[in-house]
Design a protein around this motif. Structure first.
Motif, PDB file in Angstrom:
ATOM      1  N   HIS A  10       0.891  -1.103  -0.188  1.00 37.25           N
ATOM      2  CA  HIS A  10       0.073   0.027  -0.035  1.00 37.25           C
ATOM      3  C   HIS A  10       0.863   1.411   0.009  1.00 37.25           C
ATOM      4  O   HIS A  10       0.611   2.126   0.605  1.00 37.25           O
ATOM      5  CB  HIS A  10      -0.971   0.227   1.091  1.00 37.25           C
ATOM      6  N   LEU A  11       1.928   1.332  -1.034  1.00 40.20           N
ATOM      7  CA  LEU A  11       2.805   2.388  -1.071  1.00 40.20           C
ATOM      8  C   LEU A  11       2.122   3.664  -1.332  1.00 40.20           C
ATOM      9  O   LEU A  11       1.075   3.717  -2.224  1.00 40.20           O
ATOM     10  CB  LEU A  11       3.690   2.215  -2.049  1.00 40.20           C
ATOM     11  N   GLN A  12       2.388   4.580  -0.594  1.00 38.07           N
ATOM     12  CA  GLN A  12       1.789   5.944  -0.860  1.00 38.07           C
ATOM     13  C   GLN A  12       2.686   7.088  -0.018  1.00 38.07           C
ATOM     14  O   GLN A  12       3.570   6.824   0.881  1.00 38.07           O
ATOM     15  CB  GLN A  12       0.500   6.035  -0.083  1.00 38.07           C
ATOM     16  N   THR A  13       2.695   8.335  -0.599  1.00 35.94           N
ATOM     17  CA  THR A  13       3.396   9.509  -0.223  1.00 35.94           C
ATOM     18  C   THR A  13       3.508   9.626   1.343  1.00 35.94           C
ATOM     19  O   THR A  13       4.571  10.087   1.931  1.00 35.94           O
ATOM     20  CB  THR A  13       3.407  10.697  -0.943  1.00 35.94           C
ATOM     21  N   GLU A  14       2.236   9.487   1.804  1.00 35.92           N
ATOM     22  CA  GLU A  14       2.121   9.598   3.349  1.00 35.92           C
ATOM     23  C   GLU A  14       2.674   8.647   4.192  1.00 35.92           C
ATOM     24  O   GLU A  14       2.847   8.973   5.408  1.00 35.92           O
ATOM     25  CB  GLU A  14       0.723   9.637   3.621  1.00 35.92           C
ATOM     26  N   GLU A  15       3.353   7.450   3.699  1.00 35.29           N
ATOM     27  CA  GLU A  15       3.889   6.472   4.360  1.00 35.29           C
ATOM     28  C   GLU A  15       5.279   6.244   3.937  1.00 35.29           C
ATOM     29  O   GLU A  15       5.756   5.287   3.441  1.00 35.29           O
ATOM     30  CB  GLU A  15       3.030   5.317   4.361  1.00 35.29           C
ATOM     31  N   PRO A  16       6.217   7.461   4.195  1.00 39.59           N
ATOM     32  CA  PRO A  16       7.590   7.299   3.812  1.00 39.59           C
ATOM     33  C   PRO A  16       8.473   6.019   4.150  1.00 39.59           C
ATOM     34  O   PRO A  16       9.468   5.378   3.891  1.00 39.59           O
ATOM     35  CB  PRO A  16       8.154   8.428   4.242  1.00 39.59           C
ATOM     36  N   ALA A  17       8.100   5.804   5.682  1.00 34.39           N
ATOM     37  CA  ALA A  17       8.891   4.623   6.303  1.00 34.39           C
ATOM     38  C   ALA A  17       8.705   3.081   5.399  1.00 34.39           C
ATOM     39  O   ALA A  17       9.528   2.378   5.165  1.00 34.39           O
ATOM     40  CB  ALA A  17       8.461   4.327   7.674  1.00 34.39           C
ATOM     41  N   ILE A  18       7.367   2.934   4.866  1.00 35.05           N
ATOM     42  CA  ILE A  18       7.026   1.878   4.130  1.00 35.05           C
ATOM     43  C   ILE A  18       7.846   1.812   2.812  1.00 35.05           C
ATOM     44  O   ILE A  18       8.372   0.776   2.456  1.00 35.05           O
ATOM     45  CB  ILE A  18       5.650   1.521   3.796  1.00 35.05           C
TER      46      ILE A  18
END
Length: 240
Positions: A10-18
């Motif tokens: 579920h990659l998204q800009t709001e989750e940089p750690a993932i």
């Protein structure tokens, strides 16, 4: 020799750690694999290959680097990124697979899929899925301006979260009869899928013998992969 499987980043800009964790995975463990299979929901949302989101270009380049290093990468669409098309596949070097794919690995015959079609206790979702997978509806959506597609996707995500909040966990899990049916359809004793975010290895009976269903975890607070070797099938959580 090992083949790796992942799903539900579920990659998204709001989750940089993932995103950072996935990049480390591609530079590390994945480089030693015979092949990498991504079983859907690599991205949180996908509104078309023409979306200029820098994250998409970064991920395409990272996956292409893995492929260029000699590790083939295969992709099965998820319910979040089912519109990933040939353009992104070319940019990333990924090979797109059908929603159900049988593999022969190290003497094992395995079925891989995203897993959402196994959730047959949720007819509302299956009806919605059938609608958005209709080719002419997809063509119409992709012909819309990007800003309209983005608004539609945001509303769909909001509506999906609202609908799921009222559903029981059992309804959103796979149906065991559907699992047995698809395994017997393909004559396999191993099934690997994602979607439900419930990592586990389940034993069941299919084709008149012991069978195994391996469920990948979502990449929330840690990574999740299945590692298939000649000797074993392992479900492995790991830190980003």
């Amino acid at each position: 020799m090992a083949t790796l499987f992942i799903a539900d980043l579920h990659l998204q800009t709001e989750e940089p750690a993932i995103t950072a964790g996935f990049l480390r995975f591609l530079r590390g463990e994945a480089r030693q694999a015979d092949a990498l299979y991504i079983l859907g929901d690599l991205f949180e949302a996908w509104i078309g290959d023409d979306d200029p989101n820098p994250l998409h270009r970064e991920m395409a380049a990272a996956i292409k680097s893995l492929v260029d290093a000699g590790v083939p990468c295969f992709f099965i669409h998820g319910n979040r990124d089912f519109l990933i098309g040939k353009r992104f596949a070319r940019e990333s070097g990924m090979l797109l697979l059908p929603e159900e794919q049988v593999l022969d690995l190290y003497g094992r015959r395995l079925l891989i899929m995203h897993g959402d079609t196994l959730c047959t206790d949720d007819p509302g979702y299956l009806a919605f899925r059938a609608k958005v997978h209709t080719p002419w509806i997809q063509r119409l959506f992709l012909a819309l301006p990007l800003f309209i597609r983005r608004r539609i996707a945001q509303k769909m995500r909001h509506d999906s979260k609202a609908a799921n909040s009222h559903k029981s966990m059992d309804i959103m899990d796979v149906n065991q009869n559907a699992v047995v049916a698809v395994m017997e359809k393909h004559q396999v004793q191993w099934l690997i899928h994602g979607h439900t975010h419930r990592p586990a290895i389940h034993e069941l009976n299919a084709n008149g013998a012991l069978a195994h269903r391996v469920v990948l975890g979502a990449w929330h607070s840690n990574g999740s992969m299945v590692k298939v070797t000649q000797d074993d099938v392992e479900l492995i959580p790991f830190a980003f």
